[in-house]
Design a protein around this motif. Sequence first.
Motif, mmCIF file in Angstrom:
data_model
loop_
_atom_site.group_PDB
_atom_site.id
_atom_site.type_symbol
_atom_site.label_atom_id
_atom_site.label_comp_id
_atom_site.label_asym_id
_atom_site.label_seq_id
_atom_site.Cartn_x
_atom_site.Cartn_y
_atom_site.Cartn_z
ATOM 1 N N ARG A 65 52.849 24.230 -23.507
ATOM 2 C CA ARG A 65 53.999 24.876 -24.169
ATOM 3 C C ARG A 65 55.221 24.862 -23.260
ATOM 4 O O ARG A 65 56.357 24.654 -23.724
ATOM 5 N N ARG A 301 50.332 14.093 -26.986
ATOM 6 C CA ARG A 301 51.757 13.882 -27.266
ATOM 7 C C ARG A 301 52.404 13.358 -25.990
ATOM 8 O O ARG A 301 52.167 13.896 -24.913
ATOM 9 N N THR A 326 47.071 18.200 -26.634
ATOM 10 C CA THR A 326 47.089 19.459 -27.381
ATOM 11 C C THR A 326 45.736 19.766 -28.030
ATOM 12 O O THR A 326 45.439 20.924 -28.307
ATOM 13 N N MET A 352 48.781 24.270 -31.422
ATOM 14 C CA MET A 352 49.863 23.293 -31.312
ATOM 15 C C MET A 352 49.534 22.003 -32.067
ATOM 16 O O MET A 352 49.883 20.908 -31.639
ATOM 17 N N PHE A 354 50.842 21.041 -34.666
ATOM 18 C CA PHE A 354 52.120 20.447 -35.078
ATOM 19 C C PHE A 354 53.061 20.260 -33.893
ATOM 20 O O PHE A 354 54.260 20.025 -34.084
ATOM 21 N N GLY A 355 52.540 20.379 -32.677
ATOM 22 C CA GLY A 355 53.399 20.288 -31.497
ATOM 23 C C GLY A 355 54.041 21.631 -31.202
ATOM 24 O O GLY A 355 53.620 22.677 -31.714
ATOM 25 N N PHE A 356 55.079 21.587 -30.367
ATOM 26 C CA PHE A 356 55.792 22.807 -29.988
ATOM 27 C C PHE A 356 57.170 22.384 -29.506
ATOM 28 O O PHE A 356 57.372 21.273 -29.023
ATOM 29 N N GLN A 360 58.693 19.911 -32.844
ATOM 30 C CA GLN A 360 57.629 20.402 -33.708
ATOM 31 C C GLN A 360 57.718 19.723 -35.076
ATOM 32 O O GLN A 360 58.818 19.479 -35.582
ATOM 33 N N CYS A 361 56.574 19.424 -35.656
ATOM 34 C CA CYS A 361 56.511 18.629 -36.893
ATOM 35 C C CYS A 361 57.434 19.179 -37.981
ATOM 36 O O CYS A 361 57.327 20.340 -38.380
ATOM 37 N N GLN A 364 55.627 20.375 -41.437
ATOM 38 C CA GLN A 364 54.490 21.299 -41.394
ATOM 39 C C GLN A 364 54.426 22.261 -42.578
ATOM 40 O O GLN A 364 53.318 22.582 -43.029
#
Length: 412
Positions: A65, A301, A326, A352, A354-356, A360-361, A364
């Motif tokens: 993060r 990622r 992730t 995560m 969708f990422g951070f 971030q996606c 989503q």
Amino acid sequence: MTETLAETTAQAEEPLAEFPMPRAAGCPFDPPPATRVLQNERPIAKVRLWDGSTPWLVTRHADQRALLGDPRVSSDPLVPGFPHPNEGFRENSKRRRTFLGMDDPEHARIRRMVTAPFAIKRVEALRPDIQKITDDLIDAMLAGPTPVDLVRAFALPLPSLVICRLLGVPYEDHDFFQKNSSVLINMASSVEDVVRANEALTDYLDNLVAAKLADPADDMLSELAARVRAGELTQREAANMGVLLLIAGHETTANMIALGTVALLEHPDQLAVLRETDDPKAVARAVEELLRYLSIVHNGRRRVALEDIEVGGETIRAGDGIILHTGTGNWDAEVFPEPERLDISRDARRHMAFGFGVHQCLGQPLARLELQVVYSTLYRRIPTLRLATGLDQLPFKHDGAVYGVYELPVTW
């Protein structure tokens, strides 16, 4: 000081682990065991990639993060040191730039052009349509023979139909774009096949944008065409964005539907709870837990440091590649106690999947809605749904940028 130098020398001489790392046989949902060992023993460690480069692999939730939210970390695949997954991805990044591979402020400027259709209120308005698509596909399955491949009959067409309607892409062309999408996200694809698939898809979207310029409709490609007309984008840039949205809009959700179904069938106690609940909040929690548990973006990622960064007791130098795993971060026991346990009552919102950070996606809200509708409908309408083959016989996508199954034979 002497001891520190000795330790440093020992670390430098230690052979680096190859990445990506394999999952354990018989544990299709678990992150690769080697990544979990690193998480416990050296959560920021150098690894070796296919081209001999040695980026950092980051496996702890807090470090991930921190780095995903750090503006000194770049998503631009053209920055020297970027850890490309293979030669095909590296070649493709030179040919098709999207906001995924841009940093702010350019990233924010381009991303804003496609944000509105994915706003939560606009997405929520799609719920009746997504419910109808879901019910129609289930009706068709129930009317046909068994066993049936759930991927081809349900998991893939559902998000494809939804994203086609949003974008304004003819669903009749689904064989063409699904075939080329699968080439682009397969780690085993040759460079020539990747280039060919990329050109085919981009030309296809380019022609659609041209058609929308001449005859606009109420869809996202028409909105992008309006940006082209206003001089904010070139037609090719609009086509590139269309390719990204089309691929992301169906591949990830399709794999979550299929892999999530496998996971639930292997955990009948959790499936029973989900099947019997009428509480939308309970369904939403189940979706978040499945996103955490499965983490289908399973090879990390990718980023590159623009400056020296101190994190987790290590110094990442400017120009060093960074891989945020992730999938392992979502199994960090410091954040998710007993992470190996699928527990659909868990509060998993800090995952995560969708990422951070700024990348971030974008889609989503749509992915969440589709999964909520599917998971609250499929198993209730087909309560005896079960695998038509053994778990060990399923063809898992170990070679994909997105994890899932190629086929899912089911019966009832």
